[in-house]
Each structure stands twice: as structure tokens, then as C-alpha cells.
Design a protein around this motif. Sequence first.
Motif, PDB file in Angstrom:
ATOM      1  N   HIS A   8       0.827  -1.206   0.000  1.00  0.00           N
ATOM      2  CA  HIS A   8       0.000   0.000   0.000  1.00  0.00           C
ATOM      3  C   HIS A   8       0.862   1.257   0.000  1.00  0.00           C
ATOM      4  O   HIS A   8       1.978   1.245   0.515  1.00  0.00           O
ATOM      5  N   ALA A   9       0.294   2.332  -0.506  1.00  0.00           N
ATOM      6  CA  ALA A   9       0.788   3.690  -0.262  1.00  0.00           C
ATOM      7  C   ALA A   9      -0.429   4.466   0.211  1.00  0.00           C
ATOM      8  O   ALA A   9      -1.518   4.327  -0.361  1.00  0.00           O
ATOM      9  N   ALA A  47       2.656   7.714  -6.569  1.00  0.00           N
ATOM     10  CA  ALA A  47       1.975   6.413  -6.474  1.00  0.00           C
ATOM     11  C   ALA A  47       1.535   5.938  -7.855  1.00  0.00           C
ATOM     12  O   ALA A  47       1.700   4.766  -8.196  1.00  0.00           O
ATOM     13  N   ARG A  48       0.999   6.822  -8.644  1.00  0.00           N
ATOM     14  CA  ARG A  48       0.562   6.444  -9.996  1.00  0.00           C
ATOM     15  C   ARG A  48       1.751   6.066 -10.883  1.00  0.00           C
ATOM     16  O   ARG A  48       1.678   5.113 -11.653  1.00  0.00           O
ATOM     17  N   ARG A  49       2.879   6.815 -10.765  1.00  0.00           N
ATOM     18  CA  ARG A  49       4.073   6.458 -11.546  1.00  0.00           C
ATOM     19  C   ARG A  49       4.611   5.087 -11.148  1.00  0.00           C
ATOM     20  O   ARG A  49       5.251   4.407 -11.956  1.00  0.00           O
ATOM     21  N   LEU A  50       4.366   4.694  -9.917  1.00  0.00           N
ATOM     22  CA  LEU A  50       4.792   3.378  -9.442  1.00  0.00           C
ATOM     23  C   LEU A  50       3.868   2.258  -9.920  1.00  0.00           C
ATOM     24  O   LEU A  50       4.088   1.093  -9.607  1.00  0.00           O
ATOM     25  N   GLY A  51       2.828   2.614 -10.668  1.00  0.00           N
ATOM     26  CA  GLY A  51       1.887   1.615 -11.151  1.00  0.00           C
ATOM     27  C   GLY A  51       0.892   1.188 -10.099  1.00  0.00           C
ATOM     28  O   GLY A  51       0.275   0.122 -10.210  1.00  0.00           O
ATOM     29  N   MET A  52       0.710   2.014  -9.084  1.00  0.00           N
ATOM     30  CA  MET A  52      -0.236   1.692  -8.008  1.00  0.00           C
ATOM     31  C   MET A  52      -1.647   2.111  -8.428  1.00  0.00           C
ATOM     32  O   MET A  52      -1.816   3.099  -9.141  1.00  0.00           O
ATOM     33  N   THR A  53      -2.602   1.349  -7.966  1.00  0.00           N
ATOM     34  CA  THR A  53      -4.006   1.597  -8.276  1.00  0.00           C
ATOM     35  C   THR A  53      -4.678   2.281  -7.100  1.00  0.00           C
ATOM     36  O   THR A  53      -4.562   1.811  -5.958  1.00  0.00           O
ATOM     37  N   HIS A  54      -5.391   3.356  -7.393  1.00  0.00           N
ATOM     38  CA  HIS A  54      -6.144   4.060  -6.347  1.00  0.00           C
ATOM     39  C   HIS A  54      -7.380   3.236  -6.009  1.00  0.00           C
ATOM     40  O   HIS A  54      -8.128   2.845  -6.897  1.00  0.00           O
ATOM     41  N   VAL A  88      -2.689   0.735  -4.095  1.00  0.00           N
ATOM     42  CA  VAL A  88      -2.136  -0.605  -3.926  1.00  0.00           C
ATOM     43  C   VAL A  88      -1.396  -1.019  -5.197  1.00  0.00           C
ATOM     44  O   VAL A  88      -1.725  -0.574  -6.297  1.00  0.00           O
ATOM     45  N   ARG A  89      -0.424  -1.863  -4.987  1.00  0.00           N
ATOM     46  CA  ARG A  89       0.239  -2.519  -6.105  1.00  0.00           C
ATOM     47  C   ARG A  89       0.406  -3.976  -5.731  1.00  0.00           C
ATOM     48  O   ARG A  89       0.897  -4.300  -4.658  1.00  0.00           O
ATOM     49  N   HIS A  90      -0.009  -4.825  -6.643  1.00  0.00           N
ATOM     50  CA  HIS A  90       0.124  -6.273  -6.465  1.00  0.00           C
ATOM     51  C   HIS A  90       1.461  -6.733  -7.025  1.00  0.00           C
ATOM     52  O   HIS A  90       1.994  -6.140  -7.975  1.00  0.00           O
TER      53      HIS A  90
END
Length: 182
Positions: A139-140, A153-160, A177-179
Amino acid sequence: MAILSTPRLLLRDWTDEPVDLTRLFDIYSRPEIARWLGATSGLPLTDPAQAADRLASWRRRHADHGDRYGTWAIEVRDTGVVVGTAMLKPLPGRDEKILTDDIEVGWHLHPDAWGNGYATEAAEALLDREFATGTPLVHAVVAPGNTASTAVARRLGMTHVGRRTDWYGGEELETFVRHRFA
């Protein structure tokens, strides 16, 4: 000693050397940093002596984690300048003294370092290392309105996944989150 390195950065323990404590105070005494770190964060720091206290609290928090989890200085390889903090740690729950099984990646950068991709680079390295251990999800959490951290967070490929109140004493936070296999 670096716990992790990237082409441009070293992630290493914060030390109690004067140069590190001065930089830690410089970062965490700034209103533009403290405003995003929550009402219970004890920030901004108002006295340079508080930097040593903050470092001691991080060391206590991570004493049982080895190098897997922690709060580390982000140092630029070419200059030796510490530009901020990167962290990977179990999220504290609604009762902040109780850690959850949810893992958080995070970053706090000095304003002079904003816009250079350091937060993304440091966090990506931490995510890669954590996913290699088998952790399925990281998580972030971002204070509402913090567009810069949302962009990281979005650049890291994380989903809101919306706003949640599961952590940090129930504070409402934008959650990403990022899986592992994203």
C-alpha cells in the motif's frame, strides 16, 4: 551502509551524525512537509534536538525488523546529499501502537529535491525488494490533496482504491495498492 541502491541513489540508515540530524531536522521542520503527515505525527519539528528523538523513535519502531522494514535516508550517489526519507513498514492500525499485516511504502523528500524522480526511484527499489520476498500487495497512503505523492503512487503503477480509515488512528487517507504481479 546502504541497504539498497539504484543507479542514482543509496538508501541507507539515518545516522546520529550531525550532518544527518541537521538534514532530518531541515526536512521535518518544514510546514510544506508536515502538512501531509497527519495530526498525530508530531510534526513539524520545532527544535533541532527533536531530530535525534525522531531518529530514536524510528529505530525503536523497526528494531525487530532487521533491514526488511525501516525508515531510511535517500542519498544521491553523485553528491552525497540526503534528499529525503523512504520507508517500507507494516502500517499502524486505528490503534497506532498495533501494527497491521498491511505493508506500506512511503517517501518524504526535501522541497529542494522535488521533481527529480527520487521518490519514485527509491520506492520502486523498495517495492521490487519486498515483492521478491513473496509479499502479494503493498500500500501507499496519501493525505487527501497531496497531488505530488498521488502522482508518485501512480508512476509506481499503483491503483487508487479510494479513501480508507484503517490505519494511522483512523485518519482518512487516499489509498493506493500494487500487487506483486502487476
